[in-house]
Design a protein around this motif. Structure first.
Motif, short mmCIF file in Angstrom:
data_model
loop_
_atom_site.label_atom_id
_atom_site.label_comp_id
_atom_site.label_asym_id
_atom_site.label_seq_id
_atom_site.Cartn_x
_atom_site.Cartn_y
_atom_site.Cartn_z
N MET A 278 41.56 36.31 22.23
CA MET A 278 40.02 36.85 22.83
C MET A 278 39.78 37.67 24.46
O MET A 278 39.59 38.36 24.27
CB MET A 278 38.86 37.19 21.96
CG MET A 278 38.85 36.21 20.79
SD MET A 278 38.39 37.38 19.84
CE MET A 278 36.92 38.17 20.38
N ILE A 279 40.32 37.08 25.26
CA ILE A 279 40.85 37.35 26.40
C ILE A 279 41.95 38.34 26.72
O ILE A 279 42.05 39.28 27.22
CB ILE A 279 41.38 35.83 27.28
CG1 ILE A 279 39.88 34.99 26.86
CG2 ILE A 279 41.69 36.31 28.54
CD1 ILE A 279 40.11 33.71 27.76
N TYR A 280 43.29 38.34 26.05
CA TYR A 280 44.20 39.00 26.53
C TYR A 280 43.98 40.48 25.83
O TYR A 280 44.29 41.23 26.24
CB TYR A 280 45.44 38.53 25.40
CG TYR A 280 46.44 37.39 26.74
CD1 TYR A 280 46.32 37.37 27.78
CD2 TYR A 280 45.87 36.39 26.13
CE1 TYR A 280 47.12 36.31 28.82
CE2 TYR A 280 46.98 35.23 26.67
CZ TYR A 280 47.09 35.14 28.17
OH TYR A 280 48.10 34.13 28.95
N VAL A 281 43.80 40.20 24.50
CA VAL A 281 43.17 42.20 23.67
C VAL A 281 42.41 42.92 24.46
O VAL A 281 43.33 44.04 24.88
CB VAL A 281 42.92 41.59 22.82
CG1 VAL A 281 42.83 42.97 21.49
CG2 VAL A 281 43.66 40.88 21.22
N PRO A 282 41.70 42.23 24.89
CA PRO A 282 40.87 43.32 25.59
C PRO A 282 41.33 43.31 27.13
O PRO A 282 40.83 44.65 27.94
CB PRO A 282 39.29 43.10 25.98
CG PRO A 282 39.44 41.54 25.24
CD PRO A 282 40.78 40.98 24.63
N GLY A 283 41.70 42.64 28.40
CA GLY A 283 42.61 42.85 29.17
C GLY A 283 43.79 43.16 29.31
O GLY A 283 43.92 44.47 29.92
N LEU A 284 44.95 43.42 27.55
CA LEU A 284 45.50 44.58 27.77
C LEU A 284 45.65 45.64 27.61
O LEU A 284 46.22 46.95 28.42
CB LEU A 284 47.13 43.64 26.41
CG LEU A 284 47.88 42.75 27.19
CD1 LEU A 284 48.06 41.82 26.32
CD2 LEU A 284 48.59 42.41 28.72
N LEU A 285 44.07 45.83 27.02
CA LEU A 285 44.22 47.41 26.31
C LEU A 285 43.08 47.86 28.01
O LEU A 285 43.69 49.22 28.32
CB LEU A 285 42.67 47.32 25.49
CG LEU A 285 43.27 46.89 24.28
CD1 LEU A 285 41.86 47.01 23.11
CD2 LEU A 285 44.35 47.69 23.77
N TRP A 286 42.85 47.08 29.02
CA TRP A 286 42.06 47.69 29.38
C TRP A 286 43.51 47.87 30.67
O TRP A 286 43.51 49.34 31.05
CB TRP A 286 41.27 46.81 30.40
CG TRP A 286 40.95 47.22 31.73
CD1 TRP A 286 40.92 46.70 33.09
CD2 TRP A 286 39.68 48.27 32.01
NE1 TRP A 286 40.27 47.63 34.03
CE2 TRP A 286 39.29 47.81 32.96
CE3 TRP A 286 39.19 49.72 30.75
CZ2 TRP A 286 39.18 49.63 33.89
CZ3 TRP A 286 38.56 50.67 31.57
CH2 TRP A 286 38.21 50.05 33.09
N LEU A 287 44.22 47.24 30.94
CA LEU A 287 45.59 47.84 31.83
C LEU A 287 46.30 48.50 31.05
O LEU A 287 46.33 49.61 32.52
CB LEU A 287 46.25 46.18 31.98
CG LEU A 287 46.06 45.67 32.61
CD1 LEU A 287 47.43 44.21 31.93
CD2 LEU A 287 45.77 45.56 34.12
N GLY A 288 46.42 48.99 29.99
CA GLY A 288 47.17 50.36 29.45
C GLY A 288 46.24 51.26 29.88
O GLY A 288 46.97 52.23 30.64
N GLN A 289 45.14 51.07 29.96
CA GLN A 289 44.20 52.37 29.94
C GLN A 289 43.22 52.80 30.86
O GLN A 289 43.92 54.13 31.58
CB GLN A 289 42.39 52.63 29.23
CG GLN A 289 41.81 53.33 29.75
CD GLN A 289 42.13 54.75 28.68
OE1 GLN A 289 42.73 54.06 27.38
NE2 GLN A 289 41.53 56.26 29.13
#
Length: 201
Positions: A147-158
């Motif tokens: 739950m921490i990594y998924v939005p974290g990685l999505l935000w980094l990619g964006q």
């Protein structure tokens, strides 16, 4: 995901359980939780062979979620975020030069959102008794970490573009440390429940 509890969480076992005294206890727990989160975020342990040291912020987030339950955990993590948004140096990478909303909207922003999601998730799972079993607690920590990594990685990619090495920046350097923290939490919380049960006999 409902917030109704079928089991007590650790924070509910001690102190007043009704009225103004209960609210006062919860206020104290929120303050203590925010303090713990701020202190844990600044603890950095060198981790070989990873070039990135272990920080204890995620460990504090997940264990507070499990120990406090969803509602009290959510109040605590939101309080922590608000203090950070005001510019106080409470995050792992924040400083006098980089703090507040500017820091929160940078590369770490998705992970901070993940902290909120993970806290509630761990609280819900703890209310279903997952924190009383080593295996279930390990699984809960694994879910919380996702739950921490998924939005974290999505935000980094964006933020930086998907052509960049997003996984190498935001995931793989932290896996060993997070695995160790997962094991630690999976052992500690069920052990506390066992101590509580032994003390009540």
């Amino acid at each position: 995901m409902q917030l109704t509890a079928s089991h007590s969480v650790l924070a509910e076992l001690f102190g007043p359980r009704a009225g103004a005294a209960r609210l006062a206890k919860q206020a104290v727990l929120v303050v203590l939780g925010i303090t713990l989160l701020a202190v844990a975020a600044k603890i950095k342990v060198p981790m070989w062979p990873s070039p990135v040291p272990i920080t204890m912020g995620t460990f504090a987030v997940l264990t507070i979620g499990a120990a406090y339950g969803a509602r009290l955990g959510l109040a605590t993590i939101i309080g922590y975020m608000l203090i950070g948004a005001l510019g106080y140096d409470v995050f792992a990478g924040s400083s006098a030069e980089a703090a507040g909303l500017t820091y929160m909207m940078g590369g770490t922003g998705g992970y901070l959102l993940g902290y909120v999601l993970a806290t509630v998730t761990l609280g819900v799972l703890a209310a279903r008794g997952w924190d009383r079993s080593v295996m279930l607690m390990a699984l809960a920590m694994l879910i919380g970490s996702a739950m921490i990594y998924v939005p974290g990685l999505l935000w980094l990619g964006q933020l930086y573009g998907w052509d960049k090495p997003i996984l190498a920046w935001g995931l793989t350097p932290f896996l060993i440390g997070d695995a160790l923290k997962l094991v630690l939490a999976a052992l500690i919380l069920p052990a506390v429940w066992k101590l509580v049960g032994d003390a009540r006999r």
